[in-house]
Design a protein around this motif. Structure first.
Motif, PDB file in Angstrom:
ATOM      1  N   TYR A  97      -1.815   8.141   5.788  1.00 36.64           N
ATOM      2  CA  TYR A  97      -0.652   7.294   5.540  1.00 36.64           C
ATOM      3  C   TYR A  97       0.519   7.790   6.371  1.00 36.64           C
ATOM      4  CZ  TYR A  97      -2.806   5.073   1.512  1.00 36.64           C
ATOM      5  OH  TYR A  97      -3.639   4.341   0.703  1.00 36.64           O
ATOM      6  N   TYR A 126     -10.037   8.329   2.941  1.00 35.84           N
ATOM      7  CA  TYR A 126      -9.457   9.656   2.685  1.00 35.84           C
ATOM      8  C   TYR A 126     -10.091  10.201   1.415  1.00 35.84           C
ATOM      9  CZ  TYR A 126      -5.951   7.175  -0.269  1.00 35.84           C
ATOM     10  OH  TYR A 126      -5.316   6.392  -1.188  1.00 35.84           O
ATOM     11  N   ARG A 129     -11.327   8.403  -2.157  1.00 36.05           N
ATOM     12  CA  ARG A 129     -11.084   6.955  -2.212  1.00 36.05           C
ATOM     13  C   ARG A 129     -12.009   6.190  -1.266  1.00 36.05           C
ATOM     14  NH1 ARG A 129      -6.922   4.562  -4.366  1.00 36.05           N
ATOM     15  NH2 ARG A 129      -8.631   3.129  -4.781  1.00 36.05           N
ATOM     16  N   HIS A 132      -9.268   0.721   1.004  1.00 35.23           N
ATOM     17  CA  HIS A 132      -8.458  -0.148   0.152  1.00 35.23           C
ATOM     18  C   HIS A 132      -7.130  -0.453   0.823  1.00 35.23           C
ATOM     19  CE1 HIS A 132      -7.221   3.964  -0.784  1.00 35.23           C
ATOM     20  NE2 HIS A 132      -6.041   3.463  -1.106  1.00 35.23           N
ATOM     21  N   HIS A 134      -3.190  -1.363  -0.412  1.00 38.11           N
ATOM     22  CA  HIS A 134      -2.244  -1.464  -1.531  1.00 38.11           C
ATOM     23  C   HIS A 134      -1.361  -2.685  -1.325  1.00 38.11           C
ATOM     24  CE1 HIS A 134      -2.838   2.682  -3.136  1.00 38.11           C
ATOM     25  NE2 HIS A 134      -3.130   2.974  -1.873  1.00 38.11           N
TER      26      HIS A 134
END
Ligand SMILES: [Fe+2]
Length: 182
Positions: A97, A126, A129, A132, A134
């Motif tokens: 991120y 990562y 997880r 995905h 958000h």
């Protein structure tokens, strides 16, 4: 409602200027009477407010697989909710991120028919997880929805305790599709 998102002042007058042409987005067959509201999920530790408005989250020179995400923002009676704001953020193709800037972060608006569309790259993995995206979805005058979207068929889904099949995007042509119900 709008103030709760702490978005840039410019966005509040920009609803009408969205020019998008998502492919024809038919209502899903199951959307006949009343449908369940989209599941809420944690925003996680990496949300940054005030992400800029963008038509595409793709960075110049980006690696990774380009993807297109399309869908609708609907009320539980299946009627489209116009001009919802979608605030998006996800990891880059390496699973990282941007916590100091706005790489792979941005907001955009659904059109008057509740349709939205954006381009980005396939988020990387990562630890802990599956892939995905958000998102916070805010239709004018409605409650804010914070959730996460997943990719149907991703091998990482089964190993992720946060993943929920109800939040899977499905393939529609070359795009990924998800319809929000708020
Ligand atoms: Fe995440």
């Amino acid at each position: 409602m709008k103030a709760a998102l702490a978005l840039p002042a410019g966005m509040l007058v920009s609803h009408q200027s969205v020019a998008q042409s998502p492919s024809s987005l038919a209502l899903t067959p199951e959307c006949r009477d009343k449908v369940e509201a989209t599941l809420r999920q944690t925003e996680g530790p990496f949300y940054s407010p005030r992400a800029p408005r963008k038509d595409s989250l793709v960075q110049q020179g980006a690696g990774g697989e380009r993807i297109t995400v399309i869908g609708l923002v609907l009320a539980p009676d299946c009627k489209p909710l116009p001009q919802a704001m979608l605030d998006l953020w996800h990891a880059d193709e390496k699973g990282e991120y941007d916590n100091s800037g706005f790489r792979y972060r941005g907001h955009l608006f659904a059109d008057a028919q509740g349709r939205f569309r954006f381009e980005t790259v396939m988020p990387g993995l990562y630890p802990g997880r599956t892939r995905h995206i958000h998102v916070k979805v805010q239709p004018p005058g409605k409650r804010l929805l914070t959730t996460q979207l997943y990719f149907v068929g991703d091998p990482g889904n089964a190993r992720d305790g946060i993943y929920r099949p109800e939040l899977q995007m499905k393939r529609e042509g070359v795009a990924w599709r998800f319809d929000f119900v708020i």
